[in-house]
Motif scaffolding. Structure first.
Motif, short mmCIF file in Angstrom:
data_model
loop_
_atom_site.label_atom_id
_atom_site.label_comp_id
_atom_site.label_asym_id
_atom_site.label_seq_id
_atom_site.Cartn_x
_atom_site.Cartn_y
_atom_site.Cartn_z
N TYR A 235 -6.55 5.16 -10.68
CA TYR A 235 -5.16 4.69 -10.76
C TYR A 235 -4.80 4.07 -9.42
N LYS A 236 -4.53 2.76 -9.43
CA LYS A 236 -4.29 2.01 -8.20
C LYS A 236 -3.23 0.95 -8.44
N ASN A 237 -2.25 0.91 -7.56
CA ASN A 237 -1.17 -0.09 -7.67
C ASN A 237 -0.50 -0.07 -9.03
N GLY A 238 -0.29 1.14 -9.57
CA GLY A 238 0.45 1.28 -10.81
C GLY A 238 -0.33 1.01 -12.08
N ALA A 239 -1.67 0.94 -11.99
CA ALA A 239 -2.47 0.67 -13.19
C ALA A 239 -3.85 1.30 -13.02
N TRP A 240 -4.52 1.52 -14.15
CA TRP A 240 -5.89 2.04 -14.12
C TRP A 240 -6.86 0.88 -13.95
N VAL A 241 -7.73 1.00 -12.95
CA VAL A 241 -8.65 -0.08 -12.57
C VAL A 241 -10.09 0.41 -12.74
N LYS A 242 -10.93 -0.40 -13.37
CA LYS A 242 -12.34 -0.05 -13.54
C LYS A 242 -13.07 -0.10 -12.20
N VAL A 243 -13.91 0.90 -11.97
CA VAL A 243 -14.73 0.94 -10.76
C VAL A 243 -16.11 0.42 -11.12
N VAL A 244 -16.40 -0.81 -10.76
CA VAL A 244 -17.67 -1.44 -11.10
C VAL A 244 -18.76 -1.02 -10.13
N ASP A 245 -18.42 -0.96 -8.85
CA ASP A 245 -19.39 -0.61 -7.81
C ASP A 245 -18.81 0.52 -6.95
N PRO A 246 -19.08 1.78 -7.31
CA PRO A 246 -18.51 2.91 -6.56
C PRO A 246 -18.86 2.90 -5.07
N GLU A 247 -20.10 2.52 -4.72
CA GLU A 247 -20.50 2.52 -3.32
C GLU A 247 -19.77 1.47 -2.51
N GLY A 248 -19.41 0.39 -3.14
CA GLY A 248 -18.71 -0.68 -2.44
C GLY A 248 -17.20 -0.63 -2.60
N PHE A 249 -16.74 0.39 -3.34
CA PHE A 249 -15.30 0.47 -3.62
C PHE A 249 -14.59 1.12 -2.45
N SER A 250 -13.53 0.49 -1.98
CA SER A 250 -12.74 1.06 -0.89
C SER A 250 -11.26 0.90 -1.21
N GLN A 251 -10.49 1.81 -0.69
CA GLN A 251 -9.05 1.77 -0.90
C GLN A 251 -8.38 1.31 0.38
N ASP A 252 -7.41 0.42 0.27
CA ASP A 252 -6.71 -0.08 1.44
C ASP A 252 -5.95 1.04 2.13
N ASP A 253 -5.84 0.93 3.46
CA ASP A 253 -4.99 1.86 4.20
C ASP A 253 -3.53 1.56 3.89
N GLY A 254 -2.70 2.54 4.21
CA GLY A 254 -1.29 2.38 3.94
C GLY A 254 -0.88 3.12 2.69
N PRO A 255 0.41 3.39 2.56
CA PRO A 255 0.89 4.16 1.41
C PRO A 255 0.71 3.43 0.09
N GLU A 256 0.25 4.14 -0.94
CA GLU A 256 0.02 3.54 -2.24
C GLU A 256 1.32 3.26 -2.98
N PHE A 257 2.26 4.21 -2.89
CA PHE A 257 3.46 4.11 -3.72
C PHE A 257 4.73 3.83 -2.92
N GLY A 258 4.61 3.55 -1.64
CA GLY A 258 5.79 3.34 -0.82
C GLY A 258 6.11 4.58 0.00
N ASP A 259 6.72 4.40 1.13
CA ASP A 259 6.97 5.53 2.04
C ASP A 259 8.23 6.30 1.67
N GLN A 260 9.22 5.64 1.10
CA GLN A 260 10.48 6.30 0.80
C GLN A 260 10.44 7.00 -0.55
N LEU A 261 10.99 8.21 -0.61
CA LEU A 261 10.99 8.99 -1.85
C LEU A 261 11.67 8.24 -2.98
N ALA A 262 12.82 7.64 -2.71
CA ALA A 262 13.56 6.94 -3.77
C ALA A 262 12.73 5.80 -4.34
N ASP A 263 11.99 5.08 -3.46
CA ASP A 263 11.16 3.98 -3.93
C ASP A 263 10.03 4.49 -4.82
#
Length: 284
Positions: A235-263
């Motif tokens: 689950y990434k950026n609000g959707a389910w994403v297929k992992v084609v290459d697990p070894e090459g898969f990386s997640q960007d730094d930074g908050p996934e859903f936003g820093d503020q609770l309300a957001d």
């Protein structure tokens, strides 16, 4: 016909604390209570949005500067075991699966203690007593099962009796492996892998499309093993994403859903109300 929850759940954020998966990082969680007659609906809906259950709480990562933890699931119809996984299935063919109501037993607790002492003696669960263990198993407001794997008495060269356990939730679209443990003396049997493989069969037998594995952390020694299973998606950026290459898969730094609770809460869809976001978050 019911279209929405009568009372919107309240969401909270935990205080930052050391991350158990990646050294030098801090973790924070967004969470809400899971209770009442709509608990199953809420659990089904939020689990599809990256949440996990712990007793009567639903949570997901809410880290301020990291998004390494990703909710992962296996597409049952597309899964194909590799050669190593096929060997694991053959090696554990003698195990007998039995699904029970979520009720804790002394035999389960003894196996749980042995597992933690051997594999996770420095973990946060190492000090759990029998009452806390019973609460982990029994305090569930949704459809849950304890799936036990037993070695029959006539099995040669192996300790007989309870060999592995998985606390499993049943969703409307899959099964979720909440927590599993097993006899650590049988490391050669890869029992953790076997439990996942068998849950794929459980989902297939029930006609359910997914097996939810919890959080996958690609760069973590503790959580990287989930990338070895085919037909994986996260689950990434609000959707389910297929992992084609697990070894090459990386997640960007930074908050996934936003820093503020309300957001963060504004992005959550409640059950039976696809056009309505969760409103009026409690920010205490």
């Amino acid at each position: 016909m019911r279209h929405s929850l009568p009372v919107a759940p309240q969401f909270y954020v935990t205080a930052p604390q050391p991350c158990p998966y990646l050294e030098g990082r801090r973790e924070r969680k967004l969470f809400t209570s899971l209770q009442g007659e709509f608990a199953q609906e809420l659990n089904d809906s939020l689990s599809k949005q990256g949440f996990r259950r712990s007793q009567n709480v639903l949570y997901r990562p809410s880290c301020a500067d990291c998004s390494a933890c990703m909710s992962a699931r296996i597409r049952v119809a597309d899964f194909k075991p590799n050669k190593s996984q096929k060997r694991v299935t053959r090696k554990n063919a003698y195990l007998k699966r039995q699904a029970r109501s979520p009720w804790a037993t002394e035999e389960q607790f003894n196996l749980f203690q042995h597992y933690l002492e051997t594999r996770h003696s420095d973990g946060g669960m190492a000090e759990m007593d029998v009452f806390e263990f019973a609460a982990m198993i029994e305090e569930t407001p949704i459809r849950s099962r304890v799936v036990e794997y037993v070695t029959p008495e006539d099995t040669p060269d192996v300790d007989t009796g309870l060999t592995a356990v998985c606390l499993t939730d049943v969703f409307d679209d899959g099964v979720s492996m909440v927590y599993s443990f097993y006899n650590p003396d049988l490391a050669r049997n890869s029992l953790g892998t076997h439990i996942i493989l068998d849950h794929i069969e459980i989902a297939r037998e029930a006609g359910l499309p997914y097996v939810y594995l919890g959080y996958w952390v690609p760069n973590s020694p503790k959580m990287g093993y989930k990338g070895r299973f085919s037909a994986l998606e996260v689950y990434k950026n609000g959707a389910w994403v297929k992992v084609v290459d697990p070894e090459g898969f990386s997640q960007d730094d930074g908050p996934e859903f936003g820093d503020q609770l309300a957001d963060q809460v504004a992005q959550i869809t409640l059950p039976n109300s696809r056009n309505a976001a969760a409103r009026h978050p409690n920010t205490e």
